[in-house]
Design a protein around this motif. Structure first.
Motif, short mmCIF file in Angstrom:
data_model
loop_
_atom_site.label_atom_id
_atom_site.label_comp_id
_atom_site.label_asym_id
_atom_site.label_seq_id
_atom_site.Cartn_x
_atom_site.Cartn_y
_atom_site.Cartn_z
N UNK A 74 11.38 -7.73 6.65
CA UNK A 74 10.53 -6.59 5.83
C UNK A 74 11.24 -5.39 5.69
N UNK A 75 10.80 -4.57 4.85
CA UNK A 75 11.73 -3.21 4.50
C UNK A 75 10.61 -2.04 4.47
N UNK A 76 11.15 -0.82 5.04
CA UNK A 76 10.33 0.35 5.18
C UNK A 76 9.46 0.96 4.30
N UNK A 77 10.29 0.67 2.81
CA UNK A 77 9.72 1.31 1.68
C UNK A 77 9.35 2.59 1.51
N UNK A 92 13.32 -3.49 8.69
CA UNK A 92 14.53 -2.66 8.34
C UNK A 92 13.93 -1.18 7.77
N UNK A 93 13.79 -0.23 8.22
CA UNK A 93 13.27 0.99 7.88
C UNK A 93 14.01 1.93 7.14
N UNK A 94 13.65 2.52 6.34
CA UNK A 94 14.31 3.54 5.33
C UNK A 94 15.10 2.73 4.39
N UNK A 95 14.52 1.78 3.73
CA UNK A 95 15.22 1.26 2.48
C UNK A 95 13.99 0.71 1.77
N UNK A 96 14.41 0.37 0.44
CA UNK A 96 13.36 -0.27 -0.61
C UNK A 96 13.84 -1.66 -1.21
N UNK A 97 15.23 -2.05 -0.86
CA UNK A 97 15.67 -3.31 -1.03
C UNK A 97 16.31 -3.95 -0.07
N UNK A 106 13.48 -14.95 5.43
CA UNK A 106 12.68 -14.70 4.18
C UNK A 106 12.52 -13.08 3.78
N UNK A 107 12.89 -12.77 2.65
CA UNK A 107 13.06 -11.37 2.36
C UNK A 107 11.67 -11.14 1.78
N UNK A 108 10.97 -10.05 2.22
CA UNK A 108 9.68 -9.71 1.59
C UNK A 108 9.43 -8.27 1.13
N UNK A 109 9.06 -7.84 -0.15
CA UNK A 109 8.70 -6.56 -0.14
C UNK A 109 7.29 -6.71 -0.37
N UNK A 110 6.40 -5.35 -0.40
CA UNK A 110 4.92 -5.48 -0.54
C UNK A 110 4.77 -4.28 -1.77
N UNK A 129 11.68 -3.09 -3.98
CA UNK A 129 10.34 -2.44 -4.40
C UNK A 129 10.70 -1.27 -5.08
N UNK A 130 10.01 -1.22 -6.48
CA UNK A 130 10.57 -0.52 -7.41
C UNK A 130 9.44 0.41 -8.23
N UNK A 131 8.96 1.35 -7.61
CA UNK A 131 7.68 2.10 -8.32
C UNK A 131 8.54 3.12 -9.27
#
Ligand SMILES: [Zn+2]
Length: 252
Positions: A74-77, A92-97, A106-110, A129-131
């Motif tokens: 998972x990513x910190x986002x 993994x903190x401080x990242x969005x991809x 298994x890569x997962x973004x929320x 993750x792309x807002x």
């Protein structure tokens, strides 16, 4: 390209053709154990939902996809543009991809309105993750470039997939945000300005050489029975997952 398996015990968006690895999926809000307002399949840990409910929901999704529970990344986002390579399970903190070339991870973004993107190149996958901030600052292309570097593939060899997100039908933005995007991504019919994140991402990716873009077409704000929407639900909602994993060739 994508189909929502509405009648499955755990309804997920899956590719129509799954002949080739990797495993790709976008979740909905259905099929989990969380109680309102997080009902049912909340996969995010940032809310006040019960941690054991989120853990059970995550277990169900990974099991449905034939993925190992211990393989999750998972990513910190933080609404940034940092892309990190995953070599082992964990957060993994401080990242969005996230990108990986390790089979089985298994890569997962929320998300719950923000776009999620899954990218597939020969021998490597990515999830982003792309807002609006991340899209305006270019995380779709940053993820593409990292994946191309890792896989030695040109952009034309990468397929990009867009998950359910808030779209131009529902995403009203102010002039400051609208000014960060090209006119094609803003619907403005002498009323409020409406941002279409998939159009913005599509324009960026096409300019970078991507020719294969596939979109679920789903709007999170339009369909409350299927999706969480941070805007519609005023922040009290669960989170969906976008999942990508390379396999060793076994199909689920
Ligand atoms: Zn909508």
């Amino acid at each position: 390209m994508w189909v929502l398996l509405r009648d499955a015990p755990l309804p997920l968006w899956r590719p129509v053709s799954r002949d080739l690895s990797p495993v790709l999926a976008f979740s909905t809000r259905r099929g989990g154990v969380s109680l309102p307002p997080y009902d049912q399949l909340n996969l995010g840990r940032s809310s006040s939902d019960r941690p054991e409910a989120v853990a059970e929901n995550r277990r169900r999704v990974l099991q449905a996809l034939g993925l190992d529970r211990a393989s999750l990344v998972t990513a910190g986002q933080v609404h940034g543009t940092t892309v990190r390579r995953a070599e082992r399970p964990g957060h993994i903190p401080d990242c969005d991809a996230l990108i990986t070339d390790v089979p089985g991870l298994a890569l997962a973004v929320t998300t719950a309105d923000c776009m999620s993107l899954l990218l597939v190149a020969p021998g490597a996958v990515a999830a982003a993750h792309s807002g609006w901030r991340g899209t305006a600052n270019g995380i779709p292309v940053a993820t593409l470039e990292a994946l191309c570097d890792r896989s030695a593939s040109p952009a034309a060899g990468v397929a990009v997939h867009f998950g359910p997100c808030i779209r131009g039908c529902c995403y009203e933005v102010g002039p400051t945000v609208a000014a960060r995007f090209p006119a094609e991504a803003i619907r403005d019919f002498e009323g409020p300005m409406m941002l279409d994140l998939p159009t913005a991402a599509r324009l960026q990716l096409a300019a970078a050489g991507v020719t294969q873009i596939h979109d679920t077409g789903a709007c999170t704000a339009c369909e409350p029975h299927w999706y969480y929407s941070h805007r519609r639900d005023r922040g009290a909602c669960g989170r969906h997952w976008a999942v990508a994993a390379l396999t060793n060739g076994a199909e689920v």
